[in-house]
Design a protein around this motif. Structure first.
Motif, PDB file in Angstrom:
ATOM      1  N   TYR A  26      -6.847   0.248   2.616  1.00 40.97           N
ATOM      2  CA  TYR A  26      -5.961   0.820   1.602  1.00 40.97           C
ATOM      3  C   TYR A  26      -4.518   0.343   1.802  1.00 40.97           C
ATOM      4  CZ  TYR A  26      -2.806   4.207  -0.523  1.00 40.97           C
ATOM      5  OH  TYR A  26      -1.783   4.782  -1.210  1.00 40.97           O
ATOM      6  N   LEU A  27      -4.062   0.346   3.055  1.00 40.68           N
ATOM      7  CA  LEU A  27      -2.686  -0.069   3.334  1.00 40.68           C
ATOM      8  C   LEU A  27      -2.475  -1.548   3.033  1.00 40.68           C
ATOM      9  CD1 LEU A  27      -2.067   1.885   6.663  1.00 40.68           C
ATOM     10  CD2 LEU A  27      -1.141   2.412   4.399  1.00 40.68           C
ATOM     11  N   GLN A  28      -3.520  -2.353   3.244  1.00 42.81           N
ATOM     12  CA  GLN A  28      -3.413  -3.782   2.942  1.00 42.81           C
ATOM     13  C   GLN A  28      -3.251  -4.023   1.446  1.00 42.81           C
ATOM     14  OE1 GLN A  28      -7.020  -5.204   4.766  1.00 42.81           O
ATOM     15  NE2 GLN A  28      -6.041  -5.590   6.756  1.00 42.81           N
ATOM     16  N   GLU A  29      -3.848  -3.161   0.640  1.00 40.00           N
ATOM     17  CA  GLU A  29      -3.791  -3.323  -0.812  1.00 40.00           C
ATOM     18  C   GLU A  29      -2.585  -2.632  -1.433  1.00 40.00           C
ATOM     19  OE1 GLU A  29      -7.380  -1.549  -2.022  1.00 40.00           O
ATOM     20  OE2 GLU A  29      -8.675  -3.072  -1.138  1.00 40.00           O
ATOM     21  N   LEU A  30      -1.924  -1.794  -0.649  1.00 33.01           N
ATOM     22  CA  LEU A  30      -0.819  -1.002  -1.176  1.00 33.01           C
ATOM     23  C   LEU A  30       0.326  -1.901  -1.625  1.00 33.01           C
ATOM     24  CD1 LEU A  30       0.125   1.929  -1.609  1.00 33.01           C
ATOM     25  CD2 LEU A  30       1.088   1.869   0.697  1.00 33.01           C
ATOM     26  N   ASP A  31       0.710  -1.761  -2.865  1.00 26.84           N
ATOM     27  CA  ASP A  31       1.783  -2.585  -3.440  1.00 26.84           C
ATOM     28  C   ASP A  31       3.133  -1.925  -3.163  1.00 26.84           C
ATOM     29  OD1 ASP A  31       3.386  -4.294  -4.818  1.00 26.84           O
ATOM     30  OD2 ASP A  31       2.622  -3.758  -6.813  1.00 26.84           O
ATOM     31  N   LEU A  32       3.861  -2.493  -2.193  1.00 30.44           N
ATOM     32  CA  LEU A  32       5.162  -1.953  -1.822  1.00 30.44           C
ATOM     33  C   LEU A  32       6.281  -2.968  -2.075  1.00 30.44           C
ATOM     34  CD1 LEU A  32       4.167  -0.184   1.515  1.00 30.44           C
ATOM     35  CD2 LEU A  32       4.573   0.881  -0.710  1.00 30.44           C
ATOM     36  N   GLY A  33       6.081  -3.809  -3.073  1.00 30.61           N
ATOM     37  CA  GLY A  33       7.097  -4.784  -3.427  1.00 30.61           C
ATOM     38  C   GLY A  33       7.233  -5.902  -2.419  1.00 30.61           C
ATOM     39  N   GLY A  34       6.160  -6.182  -1.692  1.00 29.91           N
ATOM     40  CA  GLY A  34       6.169  -7.297  -0.757  1.00 29.91           C
ATOM     41  C   GLY A  34       6.733  -6.986   0.609  1.00 29.91           C
ATOM     42  N   LYS A  35       7.235  -5.765   0.833  1.00 33.53           N
ATOM     43  CA  LYS A  35       7.823  -5.428   2.131  1.00 33.53           C
ATOM     44  C   LYS A  35       7.562  -3.968   2.458  1.00 33.53           C
ATOM     45  CE  LYS A  35      12.149  -5.586   4.748  1.00 33.53           C
ATOM     46  NZ  LYS A  35      13.600  -5.871   4.701  1.00 33.53           N
ATOM     47  N   ARG A  36       7.111  -3.737   3.676  1.00 26.64           N
ATOM     48  CA  ARG A  36       6.856  -2.367   4.101  1.00 26.64           C
ATOM     49  C   ARG A  36       8.171  -1.687   4.478  1.00 26.64           C
ATOM     50  NH1 ARG A  36       1.484  -2.947   8.017  1.00 26.64           N
ATOM     51  NH2 ARG A  36      -0.042  -2.976   6.305  1.00 26.64           N
ATOM     52  N   PRO A  37       8.346  -0.428   4.095  1.00 25.14           N
ATOM     53  CA  PRO A  37       9.563   0.292   4.496  1.00 25.14           C
ATOM     54  C   PRO A  37       9.618   0.422   6.012  1.00 25.14           C
ATOM     55  CG  PRO A  37       7.943   1.793   3.538  1.00 25.14           C
ATOM     56  CD  PRO A  37       7.437   0.414   3.297  1.00 25.14           C
ATOM     57  N   PRO A  38      10.823   0.507   6.596  1.00 21.97           N
ATOM     58  CA  PRO A  38      10.966   0.547   8.057  1.00 21.97           C
ATOM     59  C   PRO A  38      10.157   1.647   8.726  1.00 21.97           C
ATOM     60  CG  PRO A  38      13.098   0.183   7.007  1.00 21.97           C
ATOM     61  CD  PRO A  38      12.126   0.479   5.904  1.00 21.97           C
TER      62      PRO A  38
END
Length: 594
Positions: A567-579
């Motif tokens: 799920y986390l791999q597919e999560l669309d976060l704008g190309g960058k994970r929040p800190p």
């Protein structure tokens, strides 16, 4: 729609099993006895108990039948005290008209209140069972008033509460000389008074205990400890319905360090005669569907009973005869061969093997009923919106969702979206007899069980390759988010899911303790339920509620961790994970291992 409550009608040929239990209870010299009715959650234990109660009502011995819902008192009263009080109240009601006997029963009821005040139930019941308690003292809490089958309405609450109050007032001074007695002496006195009362009444008493598998381990064990007080007392029987594995896990949780042998011994000493709810096979599920569809068709009561009796007779002869034909079943209802009920019976014929044999549904009557309720809900919405969908199409898609899980369902729906409602893969599957091609999503082929199910499912009527499924997928997403098939969770699983969704940090002792009770088969469904909640989060700049619960479950189960990682791999976060997310995952061992 169908009510999700136990039935007093036999739709699954439980009559023979219920009669077996009654035969045990009514055999000369069998009392006292304890009977266990074992089965998985949703297998039909509560319905079986109702059938047993009905048969006892017809017996010449005038049974005093007491129904105790252990789950009702969880968080409100000590289960041990509640059970004792309910039995004492029932004896007081049975003694009505006999002044001297009523005095004795009210003294017994007052003694229960004394037990509460002195904390004897926690020590005494456990000591009597031969189990060390480590000085555990029960909290002193007020009773709910008592109700034989749970508090059904305000009038019943007030009536039974008044009975308990009067007993305490009239017998308030009876226990004062005995307050210095030790816990075993107090309990021995209770047992003697109880035995004398029951002997004078001249009627056998049976306590039917249900919903133990809805309880947390502590409440389940407390109820079982209370039963110990009455074992081997004249004219007394207990019928205890529970998931056997749940009881064993409760023993392991409550008595820390208990070995597998001790878990089995605890149950074997408590339950003298085990009876297991039969697993529903294809014929039973088929008959069950016939009855559910007939009820939904609003058949008159007499025709419903005719159909039920005919199906029951056919099931009883299934060892030597072919299954009842669909036409013969329809003839029992008097309905036409081209009507809605005939179409529903034909649908039952198609889906019964899938529902009975799926390792996810596994012939569980409660899951079957809930699945049909989802179908009915979607069908009603489709009609109101004039969607070109019939119930057969909706049923087939709901079964797919329920049996393959979140990821495989999501991949299927993406294909439908991408190809204007008619995916070419579906046509290839139907024309290839269910042979799954290489280009199928990996979620369809990685798991052999899922792969086998899809091969069988695609061949079910109606065929879908020529149907524009966009409306059906839209309806599915709007009425039941992908992953919400966790409606099939047990009550304990549902409770754990609710806790995890509300968990804000990974140091929650409550969540960690509950996870120790989560059965292996529910670890992935609970994770999918948490993810279903996380899918609704749009702002990931801060840690959302429920993420900590997902991490705790991932620590507890590697299989559940794999679902979370996907799920986390597919999560669309704008190309960058929040800190915060990058830092959190860096500390999680499960994220490194998967």
């Amino acid at each position: 729609m169908w009510s999700d409550t136990e039935s007093n009608k036999d739709y699954l040929n439980f009559g023979e099993v219920s009669q077996l239990a009654v035969d045990i209870l009514t055999t000369d010299n069998m009392l006292p006895v304890s009977v266990g009715v074992f089965g998985n959650w949703g297998a039909g234990k509560s319905s079986l108990l109702k059938l047993i109660e009905q048969k006892l009502e017809q017996d010449d011995k005038e049974w005093i039948v007491i129904k105790f819902d252990a789950w009702l008192y969880q968080g409100y009263d000590d289960a041990r005290a509640a059970l004792l009080e309910i039995i004492a109240i029932a004896l007081t009601e049975a003694a009505d008209g006999n002044a001297s006997l009523v005095t004795k029963t009210k003294k017994l009821l007052a003694r229960v209140d004394g037990f509460r005040a002195m904390g004897l139930l926690a020590e005494g019941a456990a000591l009597l069972a031969g189990v060390p308690t480590g000085g555990l003292i029960a909290r002193s809490v007020g009773a709910l008033g008592g109700a034989a089958d749970g508090i059904q309405d305000q009038e019943e609450y007030e009536t039974l509460g008044k009975t308990a109050k009067e007993a305490k007032e009239q017998a308030g001074g009876l226990l004062r000389p005995e307050t210095k007695k030790s816990p075993p002496q107090q309990i021995d006195a209770f047992r003697k008074e109880y035995g004398d009362i029951l002997e004078e009444l001249g009627k056998p008493l049976v306590v039917v205990i249900d919903n133990l598998d809805r309880c947390l381990p502590t409440n389940a064990i407390h109820t079982l400890e209370a039963i110990r007080l009455f074992l081997f007392l004249t004219n007394t029987a207990f019928i205890i319905a529970a998931d056997e594995e749940m009881i064993r896990s409760s023993v392991a949780d409550y008595f820390k360090g208990a070995s597998d042998r001790h878990q089995i011994d605890y149950l074997d000493k408590l339950i003298q005669v085990p009876i297991r709810v039969p697993k529903a096979g294809v014929r039973e599920i088929r008959s069950y569907l016939f009855m559910l569809y007939a009820i939904d068709h609003h058949l008159p009561a007499e025709k419903l009973e005719t159909l039920r009796e005919g199906l029951e007779k056919a099931l009883q002869q299934s060892w030597k005869d072919d299954p009842i034909s669909r036409q013969d079943a329809l003839d029992l209802t008097g309905e036409s061969e081209d009507g809605d009920l005939a179409l529903a019976f034909a649908r039952a014929d198609r889906i019964a093997p899938v529902l009975a044999n799926s390792p996810i549904i596994h012939g569980n009557p409660r899951i079957v009923k809930r699945l049909l309720n989802v179908v009915k809900m979607r069908s009603q919405i489709a009609r109101r919106r004039s969607m070109p969908l019939d119930e057969a199409i909706i049923t087939k898609l709901v079964i797919f969702e329920r049996c393959v899980g979140v990821k495989a369902t999501a991949d299927f729906y993406r294909l439908i979206d991408a190809e204007q409602g008619v995916p070419a893969l579906l046509k290839r599957l139907e024309e290839g007899g269910g042979q799954i091609p290489d280009e199928a999503p990996k979620t369809w082929t990685d798991n052999p069980t899922t792969k086998s199910f899809i091969s069988d499912w695609v061949q079910l009527e109606p065929r879908l390759s020529e149907v524009d499924l966009r409306a059906a997928i839209y309806l599915s997403r709007e009425t039941m988010p992908i992953g919400a098939y966790v409606v099939g969770l047990s009550p304990a699983g549902r409770e754990i899911l609710d806790v995890l969704v509300d968990t804000k940090n990974t140091s929650s002792p409550t969540a960690e303790k509950l996870l120790d009770t989560l059965p292996l088969e529910e670890q992935i469904p609970v994770m999918e339920g948490v993810i279903s909640h996380l899918r609704q989060i749009s702002d990931w700049s801060r840690k959302p509620k429920g993420f900590a619960g997902a991490c705790l479950l991932a620590r507890h189960s590697l299989d559940a961790a794999k679902v979370l990682v996907r799920y986390l791999q597919e999560l669309d976060l704008g190309g960058k994970r929040p800190p915060w997310l990058a830092a959190a995952l860096k500390e999680e061992q499960w994220h490194k291992d998967v």
